[in-house]
Enzyme design. Structure first.
Site: not given
Ligand SMILES: CCCCCCCC/C=C\CCCCCCC/C=C/C(=O)SCCNC(=O)CCNC(=O)[C@H](O)C(C)(C)COP(=O)(O)OP(=O)(O)OC[C@H]1O[C@@H](n2cnc3c(N)ncnc32)[C@H](O)[C@@H]1OP(=O)(O)O
Ligand SMILES: Cc1cc2nc3c(=O)[nH]c(=O)nc-3n(C[C@H](O)[C@H](O)[C@H](O)COP(=O)(O)OP(=O)(O)OC[C@H]3O[C@@H](n4cnc5c(N)ncnc54)[C@H](O)[C@@H]3O)c2cc1C
Length: 613
Positions: A181, A220, A463
């Site tokens: 991110t 994180g 996530e």
């Molecule tokens: C007891 C058990 C113990 C286990 C251990 C437990 C210990 C831990 C537990 C708790 C502690 C908690 C600690 C947590 C700390 C926080 C960690 C957080 C990390 C993060 O947040 S990392 C960053 C996360 N970011 C995201 O998820 C980004 C989200 N956005 C997207 O993924 C995108 O929107 C997108 C990529 C999905 C969309 O991309 P885009 O606009 O380019 O394109 P689309 O047209 O929408 O999609 C393209 C195409 O790709 C397919 N697609 C997308 N994603 C996936 C995927 N992941 N896998 C497969 N395919 C994917 C999508 O379906 C499209 O395909 P189609 O056109 O539909 O065929």
């Molecule tokens: C506690 C915490 C821990 C995190 N840890 C990590 C980490 O370890 N590593 C890492 O890489 N990231 C981490 N993140 C970041 C996290 O993955 C992002 O915050 C998350 O993916 C959401 O993206 P954003 O913050 O840009 O929100 P945005 O995408 O800007 O969302 C804002 C609003 O826009 C809307 N929106 C955005 N896109 C669309 C769409 N296509 N259609 C409709 N609505 C839309 C959403 O629904 C939401 O209401 C962490 C976040 C938090 C809060």
């Protein structure tokens, strides 16, 4: 210890019509897993707590053996006990600490548990988690290291890279994070601006965050803890943008822990919760890493700069899919903890009278209190059991993927995306309901519930923000509906779109049939998915482009994904309760719980169910 159990609590427990041990064994995967789970914390407390006598420990151990529903609540009191007697500088609750002090205390505890996990050679991830959770109940500064950092190496690295890097992670020679991110983008990954430009002369990548919005922001452990990142950046080679790839990027000196040249890192500041996780920012000023630092399991850059694309460009997303499964499971267990605390409290809290002059009653006797809590007990079981069902699907799909068969990847992405959104939203609502059910005392940090909420509600955002995840799942569901409209063959999981009919046999004056409940949820999901598809097509018929029509239908598309998850959860709950081999009294109770969960859901979404008759 010698504390007697509160008589109201003892009375409530004595009225159980089932043996909790049956449930505990089922929930934790059998007697041996449960024994291990209980042994580990007791072992640690025995080791750590100087004054706790062996008798105390045995009582704790026995206490853990007899009441599963109490186990989690007791855990909290054990932790407090350990808080008083922790051997080293004293094991203080972080509630009264500054953010800096709380981070340091959590880091101290986490480093202790990391060392012990290695010394005890705990290989199983669940056992490692149980061991750590007791001592670092809030956000663990190493959470990213334990999960996404190592998962990314395992799923995106070549065998050689795994051999080289995983031992460093396993022994804490390095501490990692997962940096994807950016300040300007979290959801829209195609918008990520960090670049990794290949220098063919020196066979190196030049990493750069060219703008303020390209600064990595949120990962994180980035603020203080991590010295390496798996960093996602836009690969540019031979002048071409080859999309997001993953790179092993050293951040801090392994001895001095100072940022390396070209690296600017720091903490992003106070958050709503998750105080003991040092989420940070990172700027890269033309930092060079060797070509070998790109994780090349699926895509490669050859020495001459040639990009070899992956068989499927979505494979780079696998670490996110994997972690969504962890979040799906943790949501149910977090709600289980909160409702255990609230239910125990409701057994011992006496307030108000039901019969005037009859004396104050246990608040658990109020119908409204039972509704608040029993629906959440049912929801916790439903989420935990549905997560197990989803994991079984995941494991079978993942083993096919490892052999190169990617046919299940779209279904897997849809299932993890929708279930992650559904479970975390349900968990957030449920934990807050449990807090409020405890009145003023639920608002005390000492109850444990506020931190459960403020820490875990972030799972609705990280996530994959929940709305976005629902829309991702809706892409798959809409494609299936289009295929169903054409009479084409569907993936197993969505065949109900073609077969679901509403032939309910139950009548209102008899006990509802469980098969009818599954049929009702299936029909509701099929109807909502079909409606969303119709709205999308209506948008197209109005002359809107595909993306405009998608936006026009997006509210219904989100509902479709949630209805799909709700159906998956109800079906998993009922089918697993019927097939789990419980004795009659336990099965009867669990099926009652399943009905409560399903009928409560029908009441909460009564518009959907009435609409489909
Ligand atoms: C007891 C058990 C113990 C286990 C251990 C437990 C210990 C831990 C537990 C708790 C502690 C908690 C600690 C947590 C700390 C926080 C960690 C957080 C990390 C993060 O947040 S990392 C960053 C996360 N970011 C995201 O998820 C980004 C989200 N956005 C997207 O993924 C995108 O929107 C997108 C990529 C999905 C969309 O991309 P885009 O606009 O380019 O394109 P689309 O047209 O929408 O999609 C393209 C195409 O790709 C397919 N697609 C997308 N994603 C996936 C995927 N992941 N896998 C497969 N395919 C994917 C999508 O379906 C499209 O395909 P189609 O056109 O539909 O065929
Ligand atoms: C506690 C915490 C821990 C995190 N840890 C990590 C980490 O370890 N590593 C890492 O890489 N990231 C981490 N993140 C970041 C996290 O993955 C992002 O915050 C998350 O993916 C959401 O993206 P954003 O913050 O840009 O929100 P945005 O995408 O800007 O969302 C804002 C609003 O826009 C809307 N929106 C955005 N896109 C669309 C769409 N296509 N259609 C409709 N609505 C839309 C959403 O629904 C939401 O209401 C962490 C976040 C938090 C809060």
């Amino acid at each position: 210890m010698g504390k007697s159990v509160n008589p109201d609590l003892a009375k409530a427990r004595s009225q159980a019509t089932f043996d909790p041990a049956n449930l505990t064994n089922y929930l934790y995967g059998g007697p041996e897993k449960l024994r291990r789970k209980r042994y580990l914390p007791a072992f640690v407390f025995k080791e750590l707590c100087t004054e706790m006598s062996l008798t105390d420990l045995c009582l704790i151990f026995l206490g853990l053996l007899t009441h599963v529903s109490d186990y989690l609540g007791l855990t909290l009191s054990i932790e407090n006990m350990a808080a008083k007697e922790y051997k080293e500088e004293g094991f203080k609750s972080t509630d009264d600490m500054s953010r800096e002090e709380a981070y340091e205390e959590s880091m101290r505890r986490a480093v202790y548990t990391n060392k012990r996990v290695l010394q005890l050679n705990l290989q199983d991830q669940e056992e490692q988690y149980y061991f750590r959770e007791i001592f670092v109940p809030g956000a663990n500064p190493f959470a990213l290291h334990y999960v996404m950092f190592k998962d990314a190496i395992n799923t995106q690295g070549t065998e050689d890279q795994i051999q080289k890097w995983l031992p460093l992670a396993e022994t804490y020679a390095v501490t990692g994070t997962y940096a994807q991110t950016e300040l300007g983008h979290g959801t829209f990954l195609r918008g990520l601006e960090t670049t990794a430009e290949y220098d063919v002369q020196r066979e190196e990548f030049i990493l750069n965050t060219p703008t303020i919005t390209s600064s990595k922001f949120w990962p994180g452990a980035l603020g203080k803890t991590a010295n390496v990142a798996i960093l996602n950046a836009k690969l540019i080679t031979k002048g071409r943008n080859c999309g997001m790839q993953s790179f092993w990027v050293p951040l801090r000196h392994l001895e001095t822990h100072q940022p390396l040249p070209g690296i600017t890192v720091g903490d992003i500041g106070p958050k709503f919760g998750y105080h003991t996780s040092d989420n940070g920012f990172l700027q890269l000023n033309r930092v060079r890493i060797p070509r070998e630092n790109m994780l090349m399991r699926y895509s490669k850059v050859l020495q001459d700069g040639t990009f070899v694309p992956p068989e499927n460009d979505r494979l780079v997303y696998v670490p996110m899919t994997q972690f969504r499964f962890v979040v799906i499971g943790r949501s149910g267990w977090t709600l289980a903890k909160a409702v255990t605390v609230a239910t125990r409290y409701s057994a011992v809290r006496r307030q108000s009278e039901i019969t005037p002059g009859g004396g104050e009653v246990q608040i658990l006797d109020f119908q409204t209190q039972q509704h608040k809590l029993f629906t959440q007990i049912a929801s916790a079981y439903a989420m935990i059991i549905a997560a197990k069902a989803a994991k079984d699907l995941y494991d079978s799909a993942f083993s096919k993927m490892e052999k190169g068969n990617l046919e299940d990847l779209p279904m897997l992405h849809a299932l993890t995306s929708s279930m992650k959104a559904f479970n975390t939203w349900e968990m957030a609502t449920g934990v807050e309901q449990c807090r409020m059910a405890c009145g003023g005392h639920g608002y005390l940090l000492a109850s444990g519930i506020p931190q459960m909420y403020t820490d875990m509600v972030s799972a609705c955002t990280y996530e994959g923000e929940n709305t976005v995840m629902c829309l991702q799942a809706a892409r798959f569901l809409n494609k299936c509906q289009e295929a169903a409209n054409k009479g084409e063959r569907l993936p197993q999981l969505t065949r109900f779109l073609q077969t679901s009919r509403l032939n309910i046999s139950s009548s209102l004056d008899q006990d509802v049939d469980l098969n009818d409940i599954i049929a009702a949820y299936e029909f509701r999901a099929a109807t909502v998915i079909s409606e969303a598809n119709a709205r999308l097509n209506a948008g197209l018929a109005m002359g809107k482009s595909q993306s405009e029509a998608w936006n026009y239908a997006s509210q219904l598309l989100v509902k479709a994904a949630l209805a799909f998850s709700h159906w998956f959860t109800v079906r998993a709950l009922i089918e697993n309760m019927r097939g789990a081999g419980f004795d009659n009294s336990t099965e009867t109770l669990l099926l009652q719980l399943a009905k409560l969960y399903a009928l409560d859901g029908m009441l909460r979404y009564s518009g959907d169910f009435r609409k489909v008759g």
